[in-house]
Design an enzyme around this catalytic site. Structure first.
Site, PDB file in Angstrom:
ATOM      1  N   CYS A  83       0.845  -1.189   0.000  1.00  0.00           N
ATOM      2  CA  CYS A  83       0.000   0.000   0.000  1.00  0.00           C
ATOM      3  C   CYS A  83       0.883   1.242   0.000  1.00  0.00           C
ATOM      4  O   CYS A  83       1.797   1.358   0.827  1.00  0.00           O
ATOM      5  CB  CYS A  83      -0.904  -0.027   1.234  1.00  0.00           C
ATOM      6  SG  CYS A  83      -1.902   1.469   1.443  1.00  0.00           S
ATOM      7  N   CYS A  86       0.541   3.183   3.612  1.00  0.00           N
ATOM      8  CA  CYS A  86       1.094   2.708   4.894  1.00  0.00           C
ATOM      9  C   CYS A  86       2.140   1.614   4.756  1.00  0.00           C
ATOM     10  O   CYS A  86       2.676   1.146   5.758  1.00  0.00           O
ATOM     11  CB  CYS A  86      -0.030   2.219   5.794  1.00  0.00           C
ATOM     12  SG  CYS A  86      -0.837   0.703   5.217  1.00  0.00           S
ATOM     13  N   CYS A 131      -6.995  -1.382   1.717  1.00  0.00           N
ATOM     14  CA  CYS A 131      -5.942  -1.803   2.639  1.00  0.00           C
ATOM     15  C   CYS A 131      -6.560  -1.977   4.018  1.00  0.00           C
ATOM     16  O   CYS A 131      -7.240  -1.082   4.521  1.00  0.00           O
ATOM     17  CB  CYS A 131      -4.842  -0.748   2.665  1.00  0.00           C
ATOM     18  SG  CYS A 131      -3.588  -1.021   3.936  1.00  0.00           S
ATOM     19  N   CYS A 134      -4.792   0.910   6.685  1.00  0.00           N
ATOM     20  CA  CYS A 134      -5.071   2.355   6.619  1.00  0.00           C
ATOM     21  C   CYS A 134      -6.391   2.675   5.929  1.00  0.00           C
ATOM     22  O   CYS A 134      -6.763   3.835   5.823  1.00  0.00           O
ATOM     23  CB  CYS A 134      -3.916   3.094   5.957  1.00  0.00           C
ATOM     24  SG  CYS A 134      -3.748   2.834   4.177  1.00  0.00           S
ATOM     25  N   CYS A 154      -8.230  -6.144  -9.273  1.00  0.00           N
ATOM     26  CA  CYS A 154      -7.902  -5.109 -10.244  1.00  0.00           C
ATOM     27  C   CYS A 154      -7.517  -3.855  -9.459  1.00  0.00           C
ATOM     28  O   CYS A 154      -8.373  -3.187  -8.886  1.00  0.00           O
ATOM     29  CB  CYS A 154      -9.119  -4.873 -11.132  1.00  0.00           C
ATOM     30  SG  CYS A 154      -8.800  -3.832 -12.545  1.00  0.00           S
TER      31      CYS A 154
END
Length: 165
Positions: A83, A86, A131, A134, A154
């Site tokens: 991510c 984070c 995510c 976060c 995707c």
């Protein structure tokens, strides 16, 4: 004294709920592992300072980048896709494949790294994922991917960073 219809005692209902949760993958009764994460306390203004404008629009406002725009489409080295917000690892590089859609696609997420919700925008029901740490929007998951999962995560490339192994 309270009476219940036959077979509908409180104990029966609770045990049935646990049995259902065990039988249906993805039905979670467990606590949110990241509920106390400091990443959940980052304000919109702080996110704007941390993220490039397009990444902010995708990750914090659930936007979508233009297909074919991500340099990560050509990323084929061994490593992990994390991510951008984070740095939580979301996908291993060996789960990436070319879906032909113009977005980085994966057939399996790292267990516990993402959460999902129903997205009813655009007049259809899709499964959005974000995510788990976060809560940044990443993309949508579809049931048209390759074996062994049949899934296609995707992902917006502007929401990811590649970390070589």
């Amino acid at each position: 004294m309270r009476t219940h219809p036959p077979g509908l005692s409180r104990r029966h209902l609770i045990s049935s709920a646990f049995a259902l949760a065990a039988a249906v993958p993805g039905l979670a009764l467990a606590a949110d592992a990241y509920a106390n994460s400091t990443w959940r306390k980052v304000t919109p203004d702080e996110w704007r300072k941390r993220l490039p404008p397009m990444s902010y629009a995708v990750m914090r406002e659930e936007g979508t980048e233009r297909p074919g725009a991500s340099p990560l489409l050509g990323e084929h080295r061994k490593g992990a896709f994390v991510c951008l917000g984070c740095a939580l690892p979301l996908f291993k590089s060996d789960t990436k494949y070319d879906s032909g859609t113009g977005w980085p696609s994966f057939f399996r997420a790292i267990p516990g790294a993402i959460d999902t919700k129903t997205d009813s925008t655009l007049g259809m029901r899709r499964t959005e994922y974000h995510c788990a740490q976060c809560l940044s929007h990443q993309g949508h998951v579809f049931n048209d991917g390759p074996a062994p999962t049949g899934l296609r995560y995707c992902n917006n490339g502007v929401a990811l960073k590649f970390v070589p192994a």
